[in-house]
Design a protein around this motif. Sequence first.
Motif, short mmCIF file in Angstrom:
data_model
loop_
_atom_site.label_atom_id
_atom_site.label_comp_id
_atom_site.label_asym_id
_atom_site.label_seq_id
_atom_site.Cartn_x
_atom_site.Cartn_y
_atom_site.Cartn_z
N UNK A 66 -54.79 -23.51 20.57
CA UNK A 66 -54.61 -24.83 21.21
C UNK A 66 -54.66 -24.57 22.74
N UNK A 67 -54.45 -23.63 23.15
CA UNK A 67 -54.75 -23.43 24.71
C UNK A 67 -56.16 -23.32 25.17
N UNK A 68 -56.85 -23.06 24.28
CA UNK A 68 -58.54 -23.13 24.47
C UNK A 68 -59.06 -24.37 24.32
N UNK A 69 -58.37 -25.49 23.77
CA UNK A 69 -59.28 -26.61 23.41
C UNK A 69 -58.54 -27.96 24.11
N UNK A 70 -59.58 -28.72 24.16
CA UNK A 70 -58.97 -30.33 24.79
C UNK A 70 -59.09 -30.95 23.72
N UNK A 71 -58.13 -31.67 23.24
CA UNK A 71 -57.76 -32.33 22.26
C UNK A 71 -57.62 -34.10 22.63
N UNK A 72 -58.43 -34.74 21.73
CA UNK A 72 -58.56 -36.17 22.17
C UNK A 72 -57.81 -36.81 20.94
N UNK A 76 -57.99 -35.33 16.06
CA UNK A 76 -58.48 -33.84 16.32
C UNK A 76 -57.29 -32.69 16.30
N UNK A 77 -56.32 -33.02 16.46
CA UNK A 77 -55.09 -32.14 16.77
C UNK A 77 -54.75 -31.97 15.10
N UNK A 78 -54.77 -32.75 13.94
CA UNK A 78 -54.45 -32.27 12.65
C UNK A 78 -55.67 -31.53 12.28
N UNK A 79 -56.93 -31.87 12.66
CA UNK A 79 -57.96 -31.08 12.11
C UNK A 79 -57.92 -29.62 12.60
N UNK A 80 -57.58 -29.38 13.81
CA UNK A 80 -57.63 -28.03 14.48
C UNK A 80 -56.45 -27.37 13.82
N UNK A 81 -55.02 -27.88 13.56
CA UNK A 81 -53.98 -27.31 12.86
C UNK A 81 -54.20 -27.16 11.22
#
Length: 139
Positions: A66-72, A76-81
């Motif tokens: 999360x510290x390396x991404x900018x989420x919109x 997008x947060x759900x996809x990353x997690x």
Amino acid sequence: MFVGFAFLPQWRPCRLVAVCRDGCFCGDFDAVLRSAGVEPLKAPYRAPNANPFIERWGRSLREECLNHLILFGLKSLRRVVHTYRALHNEHRPHPGIGNRVPRAVRTGEPAPEPVNGAIAKVHCEESLGGLLKSDRRAA
């Protein structure tokens, strides 16, 4: 943070959910849990060691991802997690369980045989644009 994982579709229903005393978990949140038949179990004040495993997992998620991404947005947060959780549970070996993958332990798969002599070929899989990498033996 960890309360939301109890509602992932692949998890079995639960009776209790441990929640921290962070201000984001208000009375309305407790009411939603209770309406679903789940009792919120409040963690003690100032006691991160009350649930150290999820605290460490949350730290790893933040530092490695999360510290390396900018989420919109939430999607997008759900996809990353979801991607990070899949890597963590299905590809990454854990030293606490004999350097095996949690999925393999859960399903009873035998441990892979150690490679003696020649170095085996390794296949690297990348996800989230190369941010997360997983190595495995090539077939």
